[in-house]
Motif scaffolding. Structure first.
Motif, PDB file in Angstrom:
ATOM      1  N   PHE A  99      -5.020   9.059   3.635  1.00  0.00           N
ATOM      2  CA  PHE A  99      -3.980   8.998   2.604  1.00  0.00           C
ATOM      3  C   PHE A  99      -4.550   8.427   1.318  1.00  0.00           C
ATOM      4  CE2 PHE A  99      -0.577   6.210   0.705  1.00  0.00           C
ATOM      5  CZ  PHE A  99       0.097   7.248   0.060  1.00  0.00           C
ATOM      6  N   ILE A 100      -4.262   9.097   0.212  1.00  0.00           N
ATOM      7  CA  ILE A 100      -4.704   8.656  -1.111  1.00  0.00           C
ATOM      8  C   ILE A 100      -3.486   8.570  -2.020  1.00  0.00           C
ATOM      9  CG2 ILE A 100      -6.070   9.232  -3.153  1.00  0.00           C
ATOM     10  CD1 ILE A 100      -8.043  10.666  -1.326  1.00  0.00           C
ATOM     11  N   ASN A 101      -3.330   7.436  -2.670  1.00  0.00           N
ATOM     12  CA  ASN A 101      -2.226   7.202  -3.585  1.00  0.00           C
ATOM     13  C   ASN A 101      -2.801   6.774  -4.932  1.00  0.00           C
ATOM     14  OD1 ASN A 101       0.001   6.371  -5.017  1.00  0.00           O
ATOM     15  ND2 ASN A 101       0.671   4.832  -3.542  1.00  0.00           N
ATOM     16  N   THR A 102      -2.713   7.657  -5.920  1.00  0.00           N
ATOM     17  CA  THR A 102      -3.153   7.322  -7.265  1.00  0.00           C
ATOM     18  C   THR A 102      -1.967   7.446  -8.212  1.00  0.00           C
ATOM     19  OG1 THR A 102      -3.747   9.565  -7.973  1.00  0.00           O
ATOM     20  CG2 THR A 102      -5.380   8.351  -6.676  1.00  0.00           C
ATOM     21  N   ASP A 103      -2.213   7.241  -9.488  1.00  0.00           N
ATOM     22  CA  ASP A 103      -1.139   7.350 -10.468  1.00  0.00           C
ATOM     23  C   ASP A 103      -0.648   8.787 -10.629  1.00  0.00           C
ATOM     24  OD1 ASP A 103      -1.236   4.655 -10.974  1.00  0.00           O
ATOM     25  OD2 ASP A 103      -2.599   4.849 -12.685  1.00  0.00           O
ATOM     26  N   THR A 104      -1.450   9.750 -10.198  1.00  0.00           N
ATOM     27  CA  THR A 104      -1.098  11.146 -10.445  1.00  0.00           C
ATOM     28  C   THR A 104      -0.949  11.992  -9.194  1.00  0.00           C
ATOM     29  OG1 THR A 104      -3.442  11.726 -10.690  1.00  0.00           O
ATOM     30  CG2 THR A 104      -2.223  11.159 -12.695  1.00  0.00           C
ATOM     31  N   VAL A 105      -1.283  11.462  -8.023  1.00  0.00           N
ATOM     32  CA  VAL A 105      -1.302  12.346  -6.852  1.00  0.00           C
ATOM     33  C   VAL A 105      -1.166  11.568  -5.549  1.00  0.00           C
ATOM     34  CG1 VAL A 105      -3.803  12.286  -6.503  1.00  0.00           C
ATOM     35  CG2 VAL A 105      -2.511  14.331  -5.869  1.00  0.00           C
ATOM     36  N   PHE A 106      -0.554  12.211  -4.547  1.00  0.00           N
ATOM     37  CA  PHE A 106      -0.597  11.769  -3.163  1.00  0.00           C
ATOM     38  C   PHE A 106      -1.389  12.808  -2.385  1.00  0.00           C
ATOM     39  CE2 PHE A 106       3.835   9.750  -3.674  1.00  0.00           C
ATOM     40  CZ  PHE A 106       3.275   8.508  -3.949  1.00  0.00           C
ATOM     41  N   LYS A 107      -2.281  12.377  -1.516  1.00  0.00           N
ATOM     42  CA  LYS A 107      -2.988  13.277  -0.611  1.00  0.00           C
ATOM     43  C   LYS A 107      -2.795  12.789   0.822  1.00  0.00           C
ATOM     44  CE  LYS A 107      -6.627  14.865  -3.779  1.00  0.00           C
ATOM     45  NZ  LYS A 107      -8.100  14.987  -3.997  1.00  0.00           N
ATOM     46  N   ASN A 108      -2.641  13.733   1.756  1.00  0.00           N
ATOM     47  CA  ASN A 108      -2.429  13.396   3.166  1.00  0.00           C
ATOM     48  C   ASN A 108      -1.259  12.427   3.320  1.00  0.00           C
ATOM     49  OD1 ASN A 108      -4.912  14.855   4.039  1.00  0.00           O
ATOM     50  ND2 ASN A 108      -5.917  13.237   2.852  1.00  0.00           N
ATOM     51  N   ASP A 109      -0.158  12.797   2.679  1.00  0.00           N
ATOM     52  CA  ASP A 109       1.013  11.921   2.572  1.00  0.00           C
ATOM     53  C   ASP A 109       1.890  12.060   3.818  1.00  0.00           C
ATOM     54  OD1 ASP A 109       2.804  10.144   1.492  1.00  0.00           O
ATOM     55  OD2 ASP A 109       3.716  11.591   0.104  1.00  0.00           O
ATOM     56  N   ILE A 110       1.450  11.437   4.907  1.00  0.00           N
ATOM     57  CA  ILE A 110       2.178  11.535   6.175  1.00  0.00           C
ATOM     58  C   ILE A 110       1.998  10.235   6.957  1.00  0.00           C
ATOM     59  CG2 ILE A 110       0.206  12.620   7.357  1.00  0.00           C
ATOM     60  CD1 ILE A 110       2.287  14.342   8.882  1.00  0.00           C
ATOM     61  N   MET A 111       3.056   9.829   7.656  1.00  0.00           N
ATOM     62  CA  MET A 111       3.041   8.560   8.378  1.00  0.00           C
ATOM     63  C   MET A 111       3.953   8.652   9.591  1.00  0.00           C
ATOM     64  SD  MET A 111       3.993   4.728   6.952  1.00  0.00           S
ATOM     65  CE  MET A 111       5.659   5.109   6.431  1.00  0.00           C
ATOM     66  N   LEU A 112       3.574   7.971  10.662  1.00  0.00           N
ATOM     67  CA  LEU A 112       4.415   7.811  11.847  1.00  0.00           C
ATOM     68  C   LEU A 112       4.867   6.360  11.941  1.00  0.00           C
ATOM     69  CD1 LEU A 112       2.399   9.876  14.470  1.00  0.00           C
ATOM     70  CD2 LEU A 112       4.698  10.403  13.644  1.00  0.00           C
ATOM     71  N   ILE A 113       6.141   6.164  12.189  1.00  0.00           N
ATOM     72  CA  ILE A 113       6.695   4.827  12.384  1.00  0.00           C
ATOM     73  C   ILE A 113       7.069   4.677  13.846  1.00  0.00           C
ATOM     74  CG2 ILE A 113       8.560   3.231  11.802  1.00  0.00           C
ATOM     75  CD1 ILE A 113       8.845   4.766   9.152  1.00  0.00           C
ATOM     76  N   LYS A 114       6.526   3.650  14.494  1.00  0.00           N
ATOM     77  CA  LYS A 114       6.954   3.328  15.854  1.00  0.00           C
ATOM     78  C   LYS A 114       8.076   2.303  15.763  1.00  0.00           C
ATOM     79  CE  LYS A 114       5.494   1.844  20.432  1.00  0.00           C
ATOM     80  NZ  LYS A 114       4.411   1.307  21.279  1.00  0.00           N
ATOM     81  N   VAL A 115       9.209   2.637  16.362  1.00  0.00           N
ATOM     82  CA  VAL A 115      10.356   1.737  16.285  1.00  0.00           C
ATOM     83  C   VAL A 115      10.383   0.844  17.512  1.00  0.00           C
ATOM     84  CG1 VAL A 115      11.735   3.248  14.840  1.00  0.00           C
ATOM     85  CG2 VAL A 115      11.841   3.517  17.317  1.00  0.00           C
ATOM     86  N   LYS A 116      10.882  -0.363  17.336  1.00  0.00           N
ATOM     87  CA  LYS A 116      10.936  -1.333  18.424  1.00  0.00           C
ATOM     88  C   LYS A 116      11.997  -0.920  19.434  1.00  0.00           C
ATOM     89  CE  LYS A 116       9.185  -5.452  16.091  1.00  0.00           C
ATOM     90  NZ  LYS A 116       9.451  -6.849  15.718  1.00  0.00           N
ATOM     91  N   GLY A 117      11.646  -1.059  20.710  1.00  0.00           N
ATOM     92  CA  GLY A 117      12.584  -0.675  21.748  1.00  0.00           C
ATOM     93  C   GLY A 117      13.566  -1.764  22.124  1.00  0.00           C
ATOM     94  N   ASN A 118      13.348  -2.989  21.662  1.00  0.00           N
ATOM     95  CA  ASN A 118      14.216  -4.091  22.072  1.00  0.00           C
ATOM     96  C   ASN A 118      14.908  -4.763  20.896  1.00  0.00           C
ATOM     97  OD1 ASN A 118      13.574  -3.931  24.874  1.00  0.00           O
ATOM     98  ND2 ASN A 118      11.593  -4.861  24.418  1.00  0.00           N
ATOM     99  N   PHE A 119      15.085  -4.026  19.811  1.00  0.00           N
ATOM    100  CA  PHE A 119      15.758  -4.585  18.643  1.00  0.00           C
ATOM    101  C   PHE A 119      17.254  -4.306  18.749  1.00  0.00           C
ATOM    102  CE2 PHE A 119      15.515  -6.347  14.449  1.00  0.00           C
ATOM    103  CZ  PHE A 119      16.596  -5.813  13.767  1.00  0.00           C
ATOM    104  N   PRO A 120      18.111  -5.305  18.543  1.00  0.00           N
ATOM    105  CA  PRO A 120      19.554  -5.063  18.654  1.00  0.00           C
ATOM    106  C   PRO A 120      20.013  -3.961  17.709  1.00  0.00           C
ATOM    107  CG  PRO A 120      19.092  -7.412  18.506  1.00  0.00           C
ATOM    108  CD  PRO A 120      17.796  -6.703  18.217  1.00  0.00           C
ATOM    109  N   VAL A 121      20.786  -3.030  18.215  1.00  0.00           N
ATOM    110  CA  VAL A 121      21.329  -1.950  17.403  1.00  0.00           C
ATOM    111  C   VAL A 121      22.808  -2.232  17.180  1.00  0.00           C
ATOM    112  CG1 VAL A 121      21.662   0.542  17.248  1.00  0.00           C
ATOM    113  CG2 VAL A 121      19.653  -0.375  18.413  1.00  0.00           C
ATOM    114  N   PHE A 122      23.115  -2.861  16.063  1.00  0.00           N
ATOM    115  CA  PHE A 122      24.476  -3.260  15.731  1.00  0.00           C
ATOM    116  C   PHE A 122      25.142  -3.994  16.901  1.00  0.00           C
ATOM    117  CE2 PHE A 122      23.562  -1.010  12.106  1.00  0.00           C
ATOM    118  CZ  PHE A 122      24.590  -1.056  11.182  1.00  0.00           C
ATOM    119  N   GLU A 123      24.349  -4.833  17.583  1.00  0.00           N
ATOM    120  CA  GLU A 123      24.803  -5.736  18.640  1.00  0.00           C
ATOM    121  C   GLU A 123      25.382  -5.006  19.853  1.00  0.00           C
ATOM    122  OE1 GLU A 123      25.979  -9.358  15.567  1.00  0.00           O
ATOM    123  OE2 GLU A 123      27.508  -8.460  16.848  1.00  0.00           O
TER     124      GLU A 123
END
Length: 253
Positions: A99-123
């Protein structure tokens, strides 16, 4: 002079919702896009800012690499109405190594987020729960060489070039992938007269077979006065990285 205009201008906390549409589009039927996610970004300024994303399985959400993640909201249609919304903490964000982030361009602009399995979901819940409003979306086959044409983009971003605030409800618009060469490698492009705008970064480009082919990344104007072009990170070019990341850091569902 080529100008790249980035799509991650902060959402303004969804207050004073402006009636309107994702540019050229319309309001989505509530919960008809159950893979959609809102991502609260983690910024040094601590000011609230949001991107979009989309659910791949119970552990992983995909978005753009320039969207630093703190919380993930699933099951959202109207951000003001939290009934049934699942709020899950980000456990780890896996940004593509090139991934490259400059003032004029993004390259390989992709990300995976792993979410927590034990976080309270609105209680009420303690993990991602699939239901009518929360469902994953499939990705194209890794070996597929076909180029999509008729696609759809959804998001909570700004609804016009002059709008001061983002939409509080999910909007969607039909777009057509262009035949001409994209200015960015590993990307799909669509003409920018109708399409995503500021605040829609990280959302999916969903095409004819109902699979997510691209990630909303940026838009640019080749020359002053020319039509703008929307740029989407081409997911199939990153299939090996996606599969290996999920295999090593979670369980593919």
């Amino acid at each position: 002079i080529t100008i790249i205009l980035i799509l991650f201008i902060p959402l303004l906390i969804f207050q004073h919702t402006r009636a309107g549409e994702i540019i050229g589009g319309h309001q989505a039927v509530p919960h008809s896009r159950p893979y959609m996610a809102i991502i609260e970004r983690e910024l040094p300024s601590k000011k609230a800012s949001f991107c979009d994303g989309f659910l791949l399985n119970k552990e992983f959400v995909m978005t753009a690499a320039h969207c630093q993640a703190r919380l993930v909201f699933l099951g959202v249609h109207n951000f003001h109405h939290r009934n049934g919304v699942q709020e899950i903490s980000s456990e780890e964000a896996y940004i593509h190594g090139n991934f490259i982030n400059t003032d004029t361009v993004f390259k390989n602009d992709i990300m995976l987020i792993k979410v927590k399995g034990n976080f309270p979901v609105f209680e009420t819940n303690k993990r991602t729960i699939f239901n009518k409003g929360v469902q994953p979306i499939d990705l194209p086959d890794p070996g597929s060489l076909s180029r999509p044409k008729s696609c759809l983009v959804s998001g909570w971003g700004k609804t016009s070039l002059t709008a001061k605030h983002q939409s509080g409800v999910l909007m969607e618009v039909n777009v057509t992938v262009t035949d001409r060469q994209c200015p960015m490698e590993h990307s799909y492009c669509c003409d920018g007269e109708s399409g995503p705008y500021r605040g829609d970064s990280g959302g999916p480009l969903v095409c004819e077979d109902g699979k997510a082919y691209g990630v909303v990344s940026a838009f640019f104007t080749p020359h002053s006065g020319d039509p703008s072009i929307n740029i989407f990170t081409k997911i199939s070019d990153y299939a090996s990285w996606i599969n290996s990341t999920m295999k090593h850091h979670g369980m593919v569902n």
